[in-house]
Enzyme design. Structure first.
Site, PDB file in Angstrom:
ATOM      1  CE  LYS A  34     -22.942  10.969  -4.627  1.00 20.25           C
ATOM      2  NZ  LYS A  34     -22.143  11.584  -5.704  1.00 20.25           N
ATOM      3  CG  ASP A  61     -23.265  14.902  -6.562  1.00 19.25           C
ATOM      4  OD1 ASP A  61     -23.153  16.130  -6.496  1.00 19.25           O
ATOM      5  OD2 ASP A  61     -22.357  14.117  -6.212  1.00 19.25           O
ATOM      6  CE  LYS A  63     -19.917  17.716  -6.008  1.00 17.27           C
ATOM      7  NZ  LYS A  63     -20.170  16.309  -6.329  1.00 17.27           N
ATOM      8  CG  ASP A  66     -22.593  28.546 -16.851  1.00 18.70           C
ATOM      9  OD1 ASP A  66     -22.402  29.763 -17.097  1.00 18.70           O
ATOM     10  OD2 ASP A  66     -22.339  27.646 -17.644  1.00 18.70           O
ATOM     11  CB  THR A 121     -13.651  17.315   0.858  1.00 16.28           C
ATOM     12  OG1 THR A 121     -14.166  16.528  -0.212  1.00 16.28           O
ATOM     13  CG2 THR A 121     -14.738  17.557   1.865  1.00 16.28           C
ATOM     14  NE  ARG A 213     -14.726   4.955  -2.746  1.00 19.83           N
ATOM     15  CZ  ARG A 213     -13.707   5.803  -2.690  1.00 19.83           C
ATOM     16  NH1 ARG A 213     -12.565   5.476  -3.228  1.00 19.83           N
ATOM     17  NH2 ARG A 213     -13.850   6.978  -2.092  1.00 19.83           N
TER      18      ARG A 213
HETATM   19  O1  C5P Z   1     -17.141   5.843  -2.021  1.00 29.05           O
HETATM   20  P1  C5P Z   1     -17.368   6.967  -1.078  1.00 29.05           P
HETATM   21  O2  C5P Z   1     -18.229   6.609   0.114  1.00 29.05           O
HETATM   22  O3  C5P Z   1     -16.121   7.702  -0.707  1.00 29.05           O
HETATM   23  O4  C5P Z   1     -18.270   7.972  -1.959  1.00 29.05           O
HETATM   24  C1  C5P Z   1     -18.700   9.207  -1.503  1.00 29.05           C
HETATM   25  C2  C5P Z   1     -19.535   9.878  -2.535  1.00 29.05           C
HETATM   26  O5  C5P Z   1     -19.752  11.225  -2.132  1.00 29.05           O
HETATM   27  C3  C5P Z   1     -18.912   9.964  -3.920  1.00 29.05           C
HETATM   28  O6  C5P Z   1     -19.974   9.875  -4.881  1.00 29.05           O
HETATM   29  C4  C5P Z   1     -18.258  11.316  -3.949  1.00 29.05           C
HETATM   30  O7  C5P Z   1     -18.199  11.865  -5.236  1.00 29.05           O
HETATM   31  C5  C5P Z   1     -19.211  12.117  -3.079  1.00 29.05           C
HETATM   32  N1  C5P Z   1     -18.611  13.300  -2.435  1.00 29.05           N
HETATM   33  C6  C5P Z   1     -17.547  13.237  -1.543  1.00 29.05           C
HETATM   34  N2  C5P Z   1     -17.052  14.371  -0.960  1.00 29.05           N
HETATM   35  C7  C5P Z   1     -17.584  15.537  -1.243  1.00 29.05           C
HETATM   36  C8  C5P Z   1     -18.657  15.626  -2.115  1.00 29.05           C
HETATM   37  C9  C5P Z   1     -19.146  14.469  -2.695  1.00 29.05           C
HETATM   38  O8  C5P Z   1     -17.051  12.170  -1.258  1.00 29.05           O
HETATM   39  N3  C5P Z   1     -17.125  16.620  -0.644  1.00 29.05           N
END
Ligand code: C5P
Length: 234
Positions: A34, A61, A63, A66, A121, A213
């Site tokens: 991603k 990603d 998003k 517009d 979220t 992460r």
């Molecule tokens: O590090 P982590 O596992 O929390 O990363 C989750 C990824 O998913 C990040 O790139 C974050 O921007 C993305 N994301 C999210 N929640 C959302 C939409 C996207 O955590 N609702």
């Protein structure tokens, strides 16, 4: 359809990203990657071409949100990057989403999968009511946005793994659910509030999990990635 693990490469630049991906050289199936706004704005479309040329599938990603004409033209540019999934905000409305599908469709009729972010979220019920003046229960809004995305011809939504089952019940089993918020049972939760394990995401019916992460910050990212694949995709 095949369940897949998508690794969120939330790095600030090209070098850090490619150094991280070099670690996966010995893995038989290269991880689905991603690329988010930070990396895309820092490194430009070339980073997409470079990662694609290394044999990774890509979820871009960005998003988009517009007016329909602008989104259509932007999607048309993105379609030439040959990514596998891209996305937009369902809050832009059905006409915007339809225009996005048109813009993304190449002259030969093919296009990347297109999915919609429903409600971020980071927005909770009280923000939605007090700031956005949407006075409906949040889960109802999420399902309505998912139905709008389906009506516009999109392939699925980004949602919490805890919403994946309901999205499938509402929009059909083949409507894709792409779910972030994944943590190992023994890992740190970080800033994610509603989290689940790869195994639980599989049980609930997610089609793709997005993991950042727990893989990128792991002592052994390859082992952490393979653990996700084992729990979720096998
Ligand atoms: O590090 P982590 O596992 O929390 O990363 C989750 C990824 O998913 C990040 O790139 C974050 O921007 C993305 N994301 C999210 N929640 C959302 C939409 C996207 O955590 N609702």
């Amino acid at each position: 359809m095949k369940r897949e693990v998508i690794v969120a490469c939330d790095f600030a630049g090209k070098e850090a990203t490619l150094t991280f991906l070099d670690r996966f050289a010995g893995v038989s199936e290269k991880p689905f990657v991603k690329i988010g706004m930070e990396l895309f704005y820092a490194a430009g479309p070339d980073i997409v071409r470079e990662i694609k040329a290394r044999g990774h599938k890509i979820f871009l990603d960005l998003k988009l949100h517009d007016i329909p004409n602008t989104v259509k033209k932007a999607m048309s540019v993105l379609s030439s990057l040959d990514v596998d999934i891209c996305n937009l905000h369902a809050a832009g409305g059905i006409d915007m989403m339809k225009a996005a599908v048109e813009g993304l469709t190449r002259p030969d009729g093919t296009r990347p999968l297109l999915i919609a972010v429903t409600v971020l979220t980071s927005i909770d019920q009280s923000r939605m009511e007090n700031e956005l003046k949407i006075e409906k229960p949040l889960p109802e809004v999420v399902m309505q946005y998912a139905l709008n995305a389906k009506a516009a011809g999109l392939d699925g939504v980004v949602c919490s793994p805890l919403e994946a089952q309901k999205v499938h019940d509402t929009c059909g089993a083949s409507f894709l659910t792409v779910t972030p918020g994944i943590r190992f049972a023994e890992g740190a939760q970080g800033d994610q509030q509603r989290v689940t394990t790869p195994a639980k995401a599989k049980e609930i019916g997610s089609d793709y999990i997005v993991v950042g992460r727990p893989v990128t910050a792991a002592e052994d990212p390859v082992a952490a990635y393979l653990k996700c694949v084992k729990e979720f995709a096998e």
